[in-house]
Design a protein around this motif. Sequence first.
Motif, PDB file in Angstrom:
ATOM      1  N   GLU A   1       0.721  -1.174  -0.029  1.00  0.00           N
ATOM      2  CA  GLU A   1      -0.052   0.003  -0.005  1.00  0.00           C
ATOM      3  C   GLU A   1       0.873   1.286  -0.120  1.00  0.00           C
ATOM      4  O   GLU A   1       0.341   2.229  -0.389  1.00  0.00           O
ATOM      5  N   ARG A   2       2.139   1.302   0.454  1.00  0.00           N
ATOM      6  CA  ARG A   2       2.884   2.404   0.436  1.00  0.00           C
ATOM      7  C   ARG A   2       3.296   2.578  -0.976  1.00  0.00           C
ATOM      8  O   ARG A   2       4.214   3.698  -1.100  1.00  0.00           O
ATOM      9  N   CYS A   3       3.268   1.821  -1.971  1.00  0.00           N
ATOM     10  CA  CYS A   3       3.764   1.923  -3.226  1.00  0.00           C
ATOM     11  C   CYS A   3       2.761   3.305  -3.862  1.00  0.00           C
ATOM     12  O   CYS A   3       3.384   3.566  -5.276  1.00  0.00           O
ATOM     13  N   THR A   4       1.996   3.873  -3.236  1.00  0.00           N
ATOM     14  CA  THR A   4       1.297   5.133  -3.822  1.00  0.00           C
ATOM     15  C   THR A   4       2.406   6.242  -3.580  1.00  0.00           C
ATOM     16  O   THR A   4       2.016   7.103  -4.249  1.00  0.00           O
ATOM     17  N   GLU A   5       3.233   6.020  -2.767  1.00  0.00           N
ATOM     18  CA  GLU A   5       4.438   7.125  -2.719  1.00  0.00           C
ATOM     19  C   GLU A   5       5.454   6.855  -3.805  1.00  0.00           C
ATOM     20  O   GLU A   5       5.839   5.908  -4.256  1.00  0.00           O
ATOM     21  N   PRO A   6       5.935   8.147  -3.745  1.00  0.00           N
ATOM     22  CA  PRO A   6       7.215   7.870  -4.777  1.00  0.00           C
ATOM     23  C   PRO A   6       8.484   7.000  -4.326  1.00  0.00           C
ATOM     24  O   PRO A   6       8.486   7.225  -3.199  1.00  0.00           O
ATOM     25  N   PHE A   7       8.880   6.318  -5.099  1.00  0.00           N
ATOM     26  CA  PHE A   7       9.934   5.399  -4.902  1.00  0.00           C
ATOM     27  C   PHE A   7      11.328   6.253  -4.265  1.00  0.00           C
ATOM     28  O   PHE A   7      11.713   7.086  -5.368  1.00  0.00           O
ATOM     29  N   PRO A   8      11.937   5.762  -3.554  1.00  0.00           N
ATOM     30  CA  PRO A   8      13.174   6.472  -3.302  1.00  0.00           C
ATOM     31  C   PRO A   8      14.349   6.084  -4.348  1.00  0.00           C
ATOM     32  O   PRO A   8      14.160   5.240  -4.957  1.00  0.00           O
ATOM     33  N   ARG A   9      15.130   7.190  -4.865  1.00  0.00           N
ATOM     34  CA  ARG A   9      16.156   6.943  -6.051  1.00  0.00           C
ATOM     35  C   ARG A   9      17.451   7.294  -5.382  1.00  0.00           C
ATOM     36  O   ARG A   9      17.728   8.464  -5.075  1.00  0.00           O
ATOM     37  N   ILE A  10      18.222   6.422  -5.432  1.00  0.00           N
ATOM     38  CA  ILE A  10      19.642   6.572  -4.920  1.00  0.00           C
ATOM     39  C   ILE A  10      20.881   6.057  -5.854  1.00  0.00           C
ATOM     40  O   ILE A  10      20.426   5.304  -6.658  1.00  0.00           O
ATOM     41  N   THR A  11      21.804   6.638  -6.263  1.00  0.00           N
ATOM     42  CA  THR A  11      22.900   6.307  -6.929  1.00  0.00           C
ATOM     43  C   THR A  11      23.557   4.964  -6.361  1.00  0.00           C
ATOM     44  O   THR A  11      23.457   4.778  -5.000  1.00  0.00           O
ATOM     45  N   TYR A  12      24.275   4.351  -7.243  1.00  0.00           N
ATOM     46  CA  TYR A  12      25.274   3.102  -6.873  1.00  0.00           C
ATOM     47  C   TYR A  12      26.261   3.930  -5.805  1.00  0.00           C
ATOM     48  O   TYR A  12      26.345   2.991  -4.459  1.00  0.00           O
ATOM     49  N   GLU A  13      26.688   4.680  -5.968  1.00  0.00           N
ATOM     50  CA  GLU A  13      27.744   5.197  -4.837  1.00  0.00           C
ATOM     51  C   GLU A  13      26.858   5.654  -3.551  1.00  0.00           C
ATOM     52  O   GLU A  13      27.442   5.223  -2.595  1.00  0.00           O
ATOM     53  N   GLN A  14      25.773   6.052  -3.691  1.00  0.00           N
ATOM     54  CA  GLN A  14      25.097   6.221  -2.474  1.00  0.00           C
ATOM     55  C   GLN A  14      24.675   4.963  -1.629  1.00  0.00           C
ATOM     56  O   GLN A  14      24.505   4.659  -0.440  1.00  0.00           O
ATOM     57  N   ALA A  15      24.256   3.997  -2.537  1.00  0.00           N
ATOM     58  CA  ALA A  15      23.931   2.664  -2.027  1.00  0.00           C
ATOM     59  C   ALA A  15      25.084   2.045  -0.974  1.00  0.00           C
ATOM     60  O   ALA A  15      25.036   1.489  -0.141  1.00  0.00           O
TER      61      ALA A  15
END
Length: 431
Positions: free
Chosen positions: A270-284
Amino acid sequence: MTGTTIARLSEHDGQTATIRGWLYNRRSKGKIQFLLLRDGSGIVQCVALKNELGDDVFERLDGLPYESTVEVEGAVKLDARAPGGVEMKIDRIAVLAEAAPDYPISKQAHGPDHLLSHRHLWLRSKRQAAIMRIRDEIVRAIRDFMHQRDFVNVDAPIFTPNACEGTTNLFEVDYHDETVFLTQSGQLYNEATAAALGRVYCFGPTFRAEKSKTRRHLQEFWMMEPEMAFCTFDEVMDLAEDCLRYVIGRALEHRQRDLADLERDTTILERCTEPFPRITYEQAVALMHEKGHEFEFGDDFGAPDETFISEQFQQPVMIHRYPKAVKAFYMKEDPEDSRFALGVDVIAPEGCGEIIGGGQREESIEVLKRKIEEHGLPEEAFRWYLDLRRWGSFPHGGFGLGLERTVGWVCGLEHVREAIPFPRTLYRMYP
């Protein structure tokens, strides 16, 4: 008298209806029997009264083997206490085919090997039928979404003369004295059809011969792969997020009962209605190091790494701009940092791993030739692919969505082998 399905019995409240199906379960209480019948669309409780059906019929029902085929006519009544909220009182019942008495999938617990060896029968269980209905909803939702976005379905071939992502995990096939491969992906062919039709997608089986025994891997699985002409990397990521959000929403809206039968906690879905987090490989990688998870910068993420990252979020996370060394030859380099490629993976929560992988493609013929050589691939096999750049090159991109992993996540499955009717795994080809 109206013939109908169990799923539509509620439309016949107060009427007499006829259903045809199989005996799923039974319990008795004196002169009353409660028969659970299934017909593929659902399960309904049918009440058999001895004083109305007679001794002979009642006694035959009492000993009728599970999975016997029957036709039932009777009065339909809404009843919140009954399975599915509907009950039928049996006025007439005909046994169309009596099953053998030793049904292999009994009501007692069985191990996975026994169940998989009887997959053709295991599919009849309430849980497995619910999974298949959810899979069907997801497939229809994907096709509806792509149609709404003006994509044309142009399916790619199963036999291919060359590899899409290297040659180490391919199934070889003898094709009239020539060696060809079962497809790993329809993407390369999608790039050709995108040049003809603009926005395309293929949706079909793909094959990976990697000797993996993890709960996320199958040797044969289904992928939906869109490709867009004249799109940016951000547009690829936007489409992937929008598609997944639409699919999850459809499953939540139309398959509530099946999800309930699976006892699926839908909070994260149900939380998929919110924008997905986007991170770079470096941030991950920085996040893993910060949290004490060991990982070597420059490596590709394995299952433990994906699981660790997903545990830091409460919804799918999009990881983008991977080191180009771990991505396929056709991935476009990041113009702002040549160490990285414009690729993205969508990692599902709850340990389900990557369910979408994609990115922007390299449109330069010279760069592609160099990358084909660097990857040790035969240029002649990709001559037709290079032709796409030779005559009318254009920026384009897309992704692949793994159907079984998506179904597995939506259903909360421990292993993707339950997400496909007849799984093909490293050590299983039967049935």
